[in-house]
Write a protein that holds these residues in place. Sequence first.
Motif, PDB file in Angstrom:
ATOM      1  N   ILE A 119      19.077 -91.004  75.416  1.00  0.00           N
ATOM      2  CA  ILE A 119      18.731 -91.701  74.180  1.00  0.00           C
ATOM      3  C   ILE A 119      20.018 -91.865  73.382  1.00  0.00           C
ATOM      4  O   ILE A 119      20.568 -90.889  72.864  1.00  0.00           O
ATOM      5  CB  ILE A 119      17.680 -90.926  73.372  1.00  0.00           C
ATOM      6  CG1 ILE A 119      16.454 -90.636  74.245  1.00  0.00           C
ATOM      7  CG2 ILE A 119      17.283 -91.709  72.134  1.00  0.00           C
ATOM      8  CD1 ILE A 119      15.419 -89.751  73.587  1.00  0.00           C
ATOM      9  N   PHE A 120      20.514 -93.094  73.326  1.00  0.00           N
ATOM     10  CA  PHE A 120      21.811 -93.381  72.717  1.00  0.00           C
ATOM     11  C   PHE A 120      21.630 -93.981  71.326  1.00  0.00           C
ATOM     12  O   PHE A 120      20.550 -94.489  70.997  1.00  0.00           O
ATOM     13  CB  PHE A 120      22.612 -94.334  73.605  1.00  0.00           C
ATOM     14  CG  PHE A 120      23.157 -93.691  74.849  1.00  0.00           C
ATOM     15  CD1 PHE A 120      24.503 -93.358  74.941  1.00  0.00           C
ATOM     16  CD2 PHE A 120      22.326 -93.410  75.932  1.00  0.00           C
ATOM     17  CE1 PHE A 120      25.012 -92.760  76.080  1.00  0.00           C
ATOM     18  CE2 PHE A 120      22.823 -92.811  77.079  1.00  0.00           C
ATOM     19  CZ  PHE A 120      24.176 -92.485  77.144  1.00  0.00           C
ATOM     20  N   PRO A 121      22.680 -93.927  70.488  1.00  0.00           N
ATOM     21  CA  PRO A 121      22.585 -94.555  69.165  1.00  0.00           C
ATOM     22  C   PRO A 121      22.153 -96.015  69.268  1.00  0.00           C
ATOM     23  O   PRO A 121      22.577 -96.735  70.177  1.00  0.00           O
ATOM     24  CB  PRO A 121      24.011 -94.432  68.618  1.00  0.00           C
ATOM     25  CG  PRO A 121      24.568 -93.221  69.302  1.00  0.00           C
ATOM     26  CD  PRO A 121      23.977 -93.242  70.689  1.00  0.00           C
TER      27      PRO A 121
ATOM     28  N   PRO B 186      24.044-100.129  77.338  1.00  0.00           N
ATOM     29  CA  PRO B 186      25.130-101.109  77.397  1.00  0.00           C
ATOM     30  C   PRO B 186      26.521-100.474  77.489  1.00  0.00           C
ATOM     31  O   PRO B 186      27.396-100.976  78.197  1.00  0.00           O
ATOM     32  CB  PRO B 186      24.981-101.886  76.080  1.00  0.00           C
ATOM     33  CG  PRO B 186      23.560-101.693  75.680  1.00  0.00           C
ATOM     34  CD  PRO B 186      23.200-100.321  76.149  1.00  0.00           C
ATOM     35  N   GLU B 187      26.691 -99.343  76.777  1.00  0.00           N
ATOM     36  CA  GLU B 187      28.004 -98.687  76.789  1.00  0.00           C
ATOM     37  C   GLU B 187      28.399 -98.205  78.185  1.00  0.00           C
ATOM     38  O   GLU B 187      29.582 -98.134  78.513  1.00  0.00           O
ATOM     39  CB  GLU B 187      28.012 -97.484  75.822  1.00  0.00           C
ATOM     40  CG  GLU B 187      27.728 -97.832  74.371  1.00  0.00           C
ATOM     41  CD  GLU B 187      26.245 -97.815  74.042  1.00  0.00           C
ATOM     42  OE1 GLU B 187      25.912 -97.757  72.854  1.00  0.00           O
ATOM     43  OE2 GLU B 187      25.428 -97.872  74.994  1.00  0.00           O
TER      44      GLU B 187
ATOM     45  N   ASP C 236      21.446 -98.333  84.044  1.00  0.00           N
ATOM     46  CA  ASP C 236      20.051 -98.013  83.751  1.00  0.00           C
ATOM     47  C   ASP C 236      19.861 -96.506  83.810  1.00  0.00           C
ATOM     48  O   ASP C 236      20.506 -95.805  84.599  1.00  0.00           O
ATOM     49  CB  ASP C 236      19.126 -98.681  84.776  1.00  0.00           C
ATOM     50  CG  ASP C 236      19.065-100.197  84.610  1.00  0.00           C
ATOM     51  OD1 ASP C 236      18.672-100.640  83.514  1.00  0.00           O
ATOM     52  OD2 ASP C 236      19.425-100.916  85.562  1.00  0.00           O
ATOM     53  N   ARG C 237      18.963 -96.019  82.978  1.00  0.00           N
ATOM     54  CA  ARG C 237      18.625 -94.603  82.958  1.00  0.00           C
ATOM     55  C   ARG C 237      17.111 -94.455  82.829  1.00  0.00           C
ATOM     56  O   ARG C 237      16.406 -95.378  82.452  1.00  0.00           O
ATOM     57  CB  ARG C 237      19.291 -93.895  81.766  1.00  0.00           C
ATOM     58  CG  ARG C 237      20.827 -93.967  81.716  1.00  0.00           C
ATOM     59  CD  ARG C 237      21.466 -92.829  82.466  1.00  0.00           C
ATOM     60  NE  ARG C 237      22.919 -92.788  82.280  1.00  0.00           N
ATOM     61  CZ  ARG C 237      23.547 -91.949  81.450  1.00  0.00           C
ATOM     62  NH1 ARG C 237      22.868 -91.109  80.701  1.00  0.00           N
ATOM     63  NH2 ARG C 237      24.860 -91.955  81.377  1.00  0.00           N
TER      64      ARG C 237
END
Length: 250
Positions: free
Chosen positions: A157-159, A177-178, A182-183
């Motif tokens: 879970i990214f910013p 995107p960074e 895919d996760r």
Amino acid sequence: MKSRSIHLSLHIHKDPDAMAERAAHLFAAACEEAVAERGIFRVALSGGQTPSRLFRLLAKPDWSDRLPWDKMIFFWVDERCVGPDHPESNYGLARRELLSHAPATHFYRMRGDEDPVEAAMRYEKLLREEFNIGPNAIPRFDFMLLGMGEDGHTASIFPNSPILSEKKRLVADVYVPERKADRITLTLPVINNSRCCMFMVNGAEKHNALARVLNLLTPPTLPAQLVRPQSGDLVWIVDEAAATGNPDAN
């Protein structure tokens, strides 16, 4: 508005090896309590170099011999979309460092080698079956091992991720995107329903994010800040470098 308290504890240790020792004690205590009260210990694991030290420690006879492996069920917090033998697989790391050295027989990997949308749906179905819960219920893990990135992300879970506001799904597929990747990840409602969330964070590069996350008076904007168990313990185990920002602290 209903008020609630956060049971927060912070443990600062000299180096990652000392962190692993503390984490092992807390892991074993949580396991003992869960088995005594419910007869089973359900734990969700994360990947990365920091927990790998804990895995190696738990695999040693001094620790392995005292754990009731037949009553432990392992799940995963998140997974990269790679095969189980890929060096970046979170499952693969735990298998290499822990599960293949201990008599663990109950573990359910996220299938990163399949279509992420289908894999997330399949893992959610598995959780509902294994926890024996209905379509609107949330599983309650006994223990969740978490890490944090320099950007304050946790799990996958990214910013600014759209799944920060996810309320219904237990498991989500997400494109980062960074990382151009895919996760698959558990969502915040699942993480925050755990009886214990334990973060392990080391390195001076994590200091700025750590300072923000541990300041409970600041508005929660980073994903790791949003990990606040509703009825459980929030434990942070960090090294001196992360705590101080001094890379020479260890």
